[in-house]
Motif scaffolding. Structure first.
Motif, PDB file in Angstrom:
ATOM      1  N   ILE A 193    -127.167 -53.547  22.899  1.00 15.66           N
ATOM      2  CA  ILE A 193    -127.507 -54.954  22.667  1.00 15.66           C
ATOM      3  C   ILE A 193    -126.260 -55.820  22.762  1.00 15.66           C
ATOM      4  O   ILE A 193    -126.281 -56.901  23.385  1.00 15.66           O
ATOM      5  N   LEU A 194    -125.157 -55.359  22.163  1.00 14.00           N
ATOM      6  CA  LEU A 194    -123.919 -56.141  22.171  1.00 14.00           C
ATOM      7  C   LEU A 194    -123.372 -56.321  23.580  1.00 14.00           C
ATOM      8  O   LEU A 194    -122.712 -57.322  23.880  1.00 14.00           O
ATOM      9  N   GLU A 195    -123.647 -55.365  24.454  1.00 10.70           N
ATOM     10  CA  GLU A 195    -123.217 -55.494  25.847  1.00 10.70           C
ATOM     11  C   GLU A 195    -124.013 -56.576  26.570  1.00 10.70           C
ATOM     12  O   GLU A 195    -123.536 -57.168  27.544  1.00 10.70           O
ATOM     13  N   PHE A 202    -121.874 -56.632  15.247  1.00  4.41           N
ATOM     14  CA  PHE A 202    -122.286 -55.275  14.876  1.00  4.41           C
ATOM     15  C   PHE A 202    -122.841 -55.259  13.451  1.00  4.41           C
ATOM     16  O   PHE A 202    -123.860 -54.613  13.183  1.00  4.41           O
ATOM     17  N   ASP A 203    -122.191 -55.968  12.552  1.00  5.48           N
ATOM     18  CA  ASP A 203    -122.626 -55.982  11.142  1.00  5.48           C
ATOM     19  C   ASP A 203    -124.026 -56.555  10.996  1.00  5.48           C
ATOM     20  O   ASP A 203    -124.815 -56.090  10.162  1.00  5.48           O
ATOM     21  N   GLU A 204    -124.356 -57.571  11.789  1.00  5.56           N
ATOM     22  CA  GLU A 204    -125.699 -58.159  11.728  1.00  5.56           C
ATOM     23  C   GLU A 204    -126.752 -57.158  12.181  1.00  5.56           C
ATOM     24  O   GLU A 204    -127.789 -56.983  11.533  1.00  5.56           O
ATOM     25  N   GLU A 215    -137.100 -54.231  19.478  1.00  4.65           N
ATOM     26  CA  GLU A 215    -137.645 -55.541  19.851  1.00  4.65           C
ATOM     27  C   GLU A 215    -136.545 -56.461  20.372  1.00  4.65           C
ATOM     28  O   GLU A 215    -136.712 -57.137  21.394  1.00  4.65           O
ATOM     29  N   ILE A 216    -135.408 -56.457  19.688  1.00  3.15           N
ATOM     30  CA  ILE A 216    -134.284 -57.294  20.112  1.00  3.15           C
ATOM     31  C   ILE A 216    -133.781 -56.861  21.479  1.00  3.15           C
ATOM     32  O   ILE A 216    -133.521 -57.694  22.358  1.00  3.15           O
ATOM     33  N   LYS A 219    -136.011 -58.111  24.289  1.00  4.76           N
ATOM     34  CA  LYS A 219    -135.901 -59.544  24.569  1.00  4.76           C
ATOM     35  C   LYS A 219    -134.590 -59.896  25.260  1.00  4.76           C
ATOM     36  O   LYS A 219    -134.529 -60.834  26.064  1.00  4.76           O
ATOM     37  N   CYS A 220    -133.543 -59.148  24.918  1.00  5.63           N
ATOM     38  CA  CYS A 220    -132.225 -59.474  25.473  1.00  5.63           C
ATOM     39  C   CYS A 220    -131.953 -58.798  26.797  1.00  5.63           C
ATOM     40  O   CYS A 220    -130.978 -59.138  27.467  1.00  5.63           O
ATOM     41  N   LYS A 221    -132.759 -57.834  27.162  1.00  8.08           N
ATOM     42  CA  LYS A 221    -132.498 -57.083  28.382  1.00  8.08           C
ATOM     43  C   LYS A 221    -132.489 -58.006  29.605  1.00  8.08           C
ATOM     44  O   LYS A 221    -133.455 -58.713  29.857  1.00  8.08           O
TER      45      LYS A 221
END
Length: 230
Positions: A193-195, A202-204, A215-216, A219-221
């Motif tokens: 996800i961070l990429e 990361f903490d979130e 799910e995240i 959506k971010c893909k």
């Protein structure tokens, strides 16, 4: 000693004879055969009293070269030796702490150990509303595919395939997840996800459940660096 007085021998010789007689009398009560019998009876009693000791699998070596992680929001890591036997078990997450008491899993091959875990009522409750992530790592590249085949056979028998996902990771990723005291599947998902989106930290993401991360990630893909993909 008085019985020896009529014999014309020195006092020193009398003492030697007397000591030899005492020694022979003592030895007859400690026959080697009796000692062996007593030891055999004791061993038999231990085997009968402790069935788990009698039936315990023999671990041929304790050197860990592979690992299979079973993960939802909690993680169970089966550390394996060269014969794919469970050498030790690690867990992250309070929900699966009970697995640490399953000492009978140590020594089993990975398929038998996984089958037992998947059939545990407490573990079935954990997976009731969650997908199962399987992560495989090995120091020997050729072993990874073999382990994947073995794991897939277990999942086919005990899980619905659509609820499972399997991936292979390298040692660095496996170690980083352990340093974070986090499941390997969750760690890799956060990294992916961070990429794709730099609006998260990361903490979130660490506070999210696996279902939320899935799910995240969906959506971010393909929407790299795009805000609001939460």
């Amino acid at each position: 000693m008085k019985q020896l007085d009529h014999i014309e021998v020195s006092e020193e010789k009398k003492q030697q004879i007397f000591e030899q007689v005492l020694t022979k009398k003592s030895m007859k009560y400690f026959k080697p055969s009796l000692i062996i019998t007593l030891v055999s009876v004791l061993i038999l009693a231990l085997l009968v009293s402790f069935p788990s000791f009698r039936n315990a699998p023999i671990i041929q070596n304790n050197l860990i070269i592979s690992a299979v992680a079973m993960e939802s929001d909690a993680s169970i890591i089966l550390n394996l030796n060269d014969n794919d036997q469970v050498v030790s078990i690690e867990t992250t997450g309070e929900e699966v702490k009970f697995i640490q008491n399953k000492t009978d899993l140590v020594g089993l091959n990975v398929q038998d150990a996984m089958a037992i875990i998947l059939e545990l009522e407490d573990y079935q409750k954990i997976l009731n509303n969650e997908n199962l992530e399987i992560i495989i790592y090995s120091d020997i590249d050729s072993k990874e595919l073999n382990l994947g085949t073995q794991v897939n056979e277990v999942l086919t028998k005990h899980m619905r395939n659509e609820r499972c996902n399997m991936q292979y990771v390298d040692k660095e990723t496996f170690d980083k997840a352990r340093q974070k005291n986090m499941g390997v599947g969750k760690y890799t998902r956060i990294e992916n996800i961070l990429e794709s989106d730099d609006t998260y930290t990361f903490d979130e993401l660490e506070k999210c459940s696996m279902n939320e991360l899935t799910e995240i990630q969906g959506k971010c893909k393909g929407n790299g660096h795009m805000k609001g993909c939460k």
